[in-house]
Design a protein around this motif. Sequence first.
Motif, PDB file in Angstrom:
ATOM      1  N   ARG A  64       0.715  -1.039   0.088  1.00  0.00           N
ATOM      2  CA  ARG A  64      -0.011   0.131   0.009  1.00  0.00           C
ATOM      3  C   ARG A  64       0.947   1.009   0.134  1.00  0.00           C
ATOM      4  N   PRO A  65       0.542   2.475  -0.629  1.00  0.00           N
ATOM      5  CA  PRO A  65      -0.775   2.621  -1.209  1.00  0.00           C
ATOM      6  C   PRO A  65      -0.808   2.081  -2.684  1.00  0.00           C
ATOM      7  N   ALA A  66      -1.989   1.224  -3.019  1.00  0.00           N
ATOM      8  CA  ALA A  66      -2.079   0.792  -4.362  1.00  0.00           C
ATOM      9  C   ALA A  66      -2.721   2.097  -5.068  1.00  0.00           C
ATOM     10  N   GLN A  67      -2.397   2.354  -6.449  1.00  0.00           N
ATOM     11  CA  GLN A  67      -3.208   3.278  -7.161  1.00  0.00           C
ATOM     12  C   GLN A  67      -3.939   2.752  -8.034  1.00  0.00           C
ATOM     13  N   GLY A  68      -5.060   3.299  -8.449  1.00  0.00           N
ATOM     14  CA  GLY A  68      -5.882   2.802  -9.611  1.00  0.00           C
ATOM     15  C   GLY A  68      -6.533   1.693  -9.590  1.00  0.00           C
ATOM     16  N   HIS A  69      -6.849   1.171 -10.678  1.00  0.00           N
ATOM     17  CA  HIS A  69      -7.580  -0.382 -11.058  1.00  0.00           C
ATOM     18  C   HIS A  69      -6.434  -1.275 -11.145  1.00  0.00           C
ATOM     19  N   ARG A  70      -6.427  -1.905 -10.091  1.00  0.00           N
ATOM     20  CA  ARG A  70      -5.268  -3.020  -9.861  1.00  0.00           C
ATOM     21  C   ARG A  70      -5.696  -4.391 -10.357  1.00  0.00           C
ATOM     22  N   ILE A  71      -6.759  -4.761 -10.073  1.00  0.00           N
ATOM     23  CA  ILE A  71      -7.071  -6.206 -10.531  1.00  0.00           C
ATOM     24  C   ILE A  71      -8.678  -6.225 -10.503  1.00  0.00           C
ATOM     25  N   GLU A  72      -9.199  -7.141 -11.246  1.00  0.00           N
ATOM     26  CA  GLU A  72     -10.869  -7.209 -11.149  1.00  0.00           C
ATOM     27  C   GLU A  72     -10.974  -8.741 -11.149  1.00  0.00           C
ATOM     28  N   LEU A  73     -11.799  -9.305 -10.301  1.00  0.00           N
ATOM     29  CA  LEU A  73     -12.041 -10.484 -10.070  1.00  0.00           C
ATOM     30  C   LEU A  73     -13.443 -10.777 -10.747  1.00  0.00           C
ATOM     31  N   CYS A  74     -13.703 -11.919 -11.236  1.00  0.00           N
ATOM     32  CA  CYS A  74     -14.919 -12.338 -11.784  1.00  0.00           C
ATOM     33  C   CYS A  74     -15.559 -13.371 -10.898  1.00  0.00           C
ATOM     34  N   VAL A  75     -16.645 -13.268 -10.301  1.00  0.00           N
ATOM     35  CA  VAL A  75     -17.353 -14.169  -9.852  1.00  0.00           C
ATOM     36  C   VAL A  75     -18.908 -14.647 -10.498  1.00  0.00           C
ATOM     37  N   TYR A  76     -18.831 -15.802 -10.796  1.00  0.00           N
ATOM     38  CA  TYR A  76     -20.076 -16.354 -11.416  1.00  0.00           C
ATOM     39  C   TYR A  76     -20.865 -16.639 -10.056  1.00  0.00           C
ATOM     40  N   VAL A  77     -22.243 -16.260 -10.197  1.00  0.00           N
ATOM     41  CA  VAL A  77     -23.425 -16.258  -9.138  1.00  0.00           C
ATOM     42  C   VAL A  77     -24.570 -16.830  -9.902  1.00  0.00           C
ATOM     43  N   GLU A  78     -25.382 -17.466  -9.083  1.00  0.00           N
ATOM     44  CA  GLU A  78     -26.971 -18.145  -9.709  1.00  0.00           C
ATOM     45  C   GLU A  78     -27.981 -16.893  -9.949  1.00  0.00           C
ATOM     46  N   ASP A  79     -27.723 -15.726  -9.408  1.00  0.00           N
ATOM     47  CA  ASP A  79     -28.811 -14.563  -9.405  1.00  0.00           C
ATOM     48  C   ASP A  79     -28.094 -13.092  -9.210  1.00  0.00           C
ATOM     49  N   VAL A  80     -27.685 -12.621 -10.043  1.00  0.00           N
ATOM     50  CA  VAL A  80     -26.706 -11.290  -9.977  1.00  0.00           C
ATOM     51  C   VAL A  80     -27.591 -10.214  -9.276  1.00  0.00           C
ATOM     52  N   ASP A  81     -28.773 -10.035  -9.417  1.00  0.00           N
ATOM     53  CA  ASP A  81     -29.592  -9.114  -8.729  1.00  0.00           C
ATOM     54  C   ASP A  81     -29.808  -9.506  -7.228  1.00  0.00           C
ATOM     55  N   ALA A  82     -29.950 -10.675  -7.034  1.00  0.00           N
ATOM     56  CA  ALA A  82     -30.171 -11.144  -5.749  1.00  0.00           C
ATOM     57  C   ALA A  82     -28.912 -11.139  -4.989  1.00  0.00           C
ATOM     58  N   THR A  83     -27.966 -11.342  -5.711  1.00  0.00           N
ATOM     59  CA  THR A  83     -26.679 -11.450  -4.704  1.00  0.00           C
ATOM     60  C   THR A  83     -25.867 -10.077  -4.678  1.00  0.00           C
ATOM     61  N   THR A  84     -26.355  -9.059  -5.742  1.00  0.00           N
ATOM     62  CA  THR A  84     -26.172  -7.616  -5.297  1.00  0.00           C
ATOM     63  C   THR A  84     -26.795  -7.208  -4.290  1.00  0.00           C
ATOM     64  N   GLU A  85     -28.299  -7.303  -4.114  1.00  0.00           N
ATOM     65  CA  GLU A  85     -29.164  -6.845  -2.865  1.00  0.00           C
ATOM     66  C   GLU A  85     -28.383  -7.479  -1.527  1.00  0.00           C
ATOM     67  N   ARG A  86     -28.154  -8.637  -1.591  1.00  0.00           N
ATOM     68  CA  ARG A  86     -27.566  -9.122  -0.497  1.00  0.00           C
ATOM     69  C   ARG A  86     -26.176  -8.432  -0.145  1.00  0.00           C
ATOM     70  N   LEU A  87     -25.411  -8.124  -1.152  1.00  0.00           N
ATOM     71  CA  LEU A  87     -24.094  -7.275  -0.667  1.00  0.00           C
ATOM     72  C   LEU A  87     -24.681  -6.022  -0.104  1.00  0.00           C
ATOM     73  N   ARG A  88     -25.520  -5.382  -0.848  1.00  0.00           N
ATOM     74  CA  ARG A  88     -26.118  -3.987  -0.468  1.00  0.00           C
ATOM     75  C   ARG A  88     -26.360  -3.839   0.711  1.00  0.00           C
ATOM     76  N   ALA A  89     -27.079  -5.012   1.295  1.00  0.00           N
ATOM     77  CA  ALA A  89     -27.648  -5.214   2.560  1.00  0.00           C
ATOM     78  C   ALA A  89     -26.574  -5.392   3.673  1.00  0.00           C
ATOM     79  N   GLY A  90     -25.412  -5.908   3.355  1.00  0.00           N
ATOM     80  CA  GLY A  90     -24.248  -6.228   4.168  1.00  0.00           C
ATOM     81  C   GLY A  90     -23.108  -5.038   4.203  1.00  0.00           C
ATOM     82  N   GLY A  91     -23.622  -3.901   3.359  1.00  0.00           N
ATOM     83  CA  GLY A  91     -22.912  -2.586   3.524  1.00  0.00           C
ATOM     84  C   GLY A  91     -21.870  -2.730   2.236  1.00  0.00           C
TER      85      GLY A  91
END
Length: 122
Positions: A64-91
């Motif tokens: 640290r400090p790392a600058q800018g866009h360092r890495i992007e991870l791709c995670v396959y999920v069953e339901d993008v909308d439901a997973t996004t809402e669960r993550l949003r609810a988790g802060g």
Amino acid sequence: MFPMLSCENLERSLGFYRELLGGTETYRFPEDGPPAFISLRLGESEIGLGAMGSGAPLHGQALRPAQGHRIELCVYVEDVDATTERLRAGGVPIVLPPSDQPWGERVAYVSDPDGNLVMLTR
């Protein structure tokens, strides 16, 4: 390939990758006491999460400090909308809400506890 992330707060990162995304622990070092490194299985892939610690890293490069866009991870999920809402609810910060892409996937982007971009897709 086995991605490994340096985590400023390993417990917070475990909350994201294990609790919110459903990762299953496959390895822990050390086995007793607070972990310095943990591997998680997410679907058919694994990711390593390492605590940054206070000493110099083995490779000698600053974490640290790392600058800018360092890495992007791709995670396959069953339901993008439901997973996004669960993550949003988790802060979890939502970088890009779920949207359909021209190549046929539905994707959303979130930020993990260390600021790494995580693309959720189906």
